[in-house]
Design an enzyme around this catalytic site. Sequence first.
Site: not given
Length: 532
Positions: A163, A447
């Site tokens: 990613r 996150d």
Amino acid sequence: MAERVEITGPTGERYVEILSPKALELLVLLHDALADRRAELLAARRRRQAELSAGAMLDFLPETAHIRADTSWQVSPPAPGLVDRRVEITGPTDRKMTINALNSGAKVWLADFEDANTPLWENMIEGQLNLKDALDRTIDFTSEEGKSYQLGPDDTLATIVVRPRGWHLDEKHIMVDGRRASGSLTDFALYMTASAQRQLDKGKGPYFYLAKMESHLEARMWNDAFNIAQDFLSIARGTIRATVLIETIPAAFEMDEILYELRDHSAGLNAGRWDYLFSLIKKFRTRGRDFVLPERNAVTMTAPAMRAYTELLVQTCHKRGAFAMGGMAAFIPSRRDAAVNEIALAKVRDDKTREAGDGFDGSWVAHPDLVPICREVFDSVLGAKPNQIDRQRPEVSVTSTDLLAVAKTPGGVTEAGLRNNISVALQYLAAWLGGTGAVAIFNLMEDAATAEISRSQIWQWIHNDVILDDGPLVTKDVVERMIDEELVKIRELAGDGFDAARYGQAVALFTEVALADSFAEFLTLPAYERMP
């Protein structure tokens, strides 16, 4: 072309393996083709935000109705290593996580240079080295306690899916013709030149998760980047495969179009639930109580707006022969509290059971201990089948009103919820500024996405005159008082490990992104400027 590139980050012993002449040449090619377009599309985001703030609404695009109506087109068939994706684990690319994720029993590892990672220069380059070493099977790790970590046999390892950073982020340590490089294109170019052929030699390929997109035009830009890189590296077009995270509310209205733009490279869509909630808040933050969500821990995937989003995603993907991937189970098992584990694991099981029953082809977990639960749930639905793309869901009918039914979300806003948002944001930002992007807080893996929800909810509550269910009106003064009180609790829990200077930075950053009159588009933008 390399002479057009200036690298200002410090040099490590093996950095040339990643920052090779070939990598820099590809980065320049991508920059020449796409940098101006990227700037234009980011400006288009800002224009759309201004329209929404002025009272406009989102809807399915009339100019692309023909793409949605055309039932003939399909994405490419599943690529090697991506046929069965029933369990995917996510995490940053540090050395220990690389080994643990690949060994976890998951089918796919999302190797994260984005929300679970802090974009310190060292993290970005050493993460690329770790992926290269993993593919070469030269990676190992020994902890401070002397525990050794090594890779299992190749046929047991998860497929690596990288990613890169979202289109909005720069890489400030690389300048191309005096302009900061795109973080997205930097991560992509470095991985393609260092590891794409290694993935192909393993019988798989260079695969990506694409984050934070808001339109099919941004997907088209990625597709063009893929073709440039494949041509440059003499790799057949269509070898790259990408799964797009539908984690912004504008993208939810363009799922068909996003798949269409990437159709030769598409591996499906993912329900990026946490960033999706953040996007709902951000896009409609000034639109009054109809767009005020309950506190984040009260919002579940069974809320009408979230249900509409996931149902549409599964239907859209399977109609086009694409994978529909479920959302994150962020729970971190506790080694000390069996009662906490029992309750949380039951919630994880319920969540994955709902996804498997709805037709998702697999789902995400944040911790290796959750892999068996997710696998068991999907095994019970899939059996010997690798996926359930054949489940078309023709009965699903989702309107723009359904996707925007924020006001129908059950739940309230309590003092405990406000305090949780403050505490989580402060603890996360302190860790982020210190170089760690995935942080276990209150038994959840936090996150950047979950921190974004925390701070943006507080901003929205202040600016929409929200009164706590069990307390006062949410004001700057109330939040500032609670910041001080929550900081005392954090200091007491941390003891000698409390870093006063780092938490001072965290408070300053949190105040900027949660309490300022203007709204910071992403907290990572001002945060990135605060790090070396």
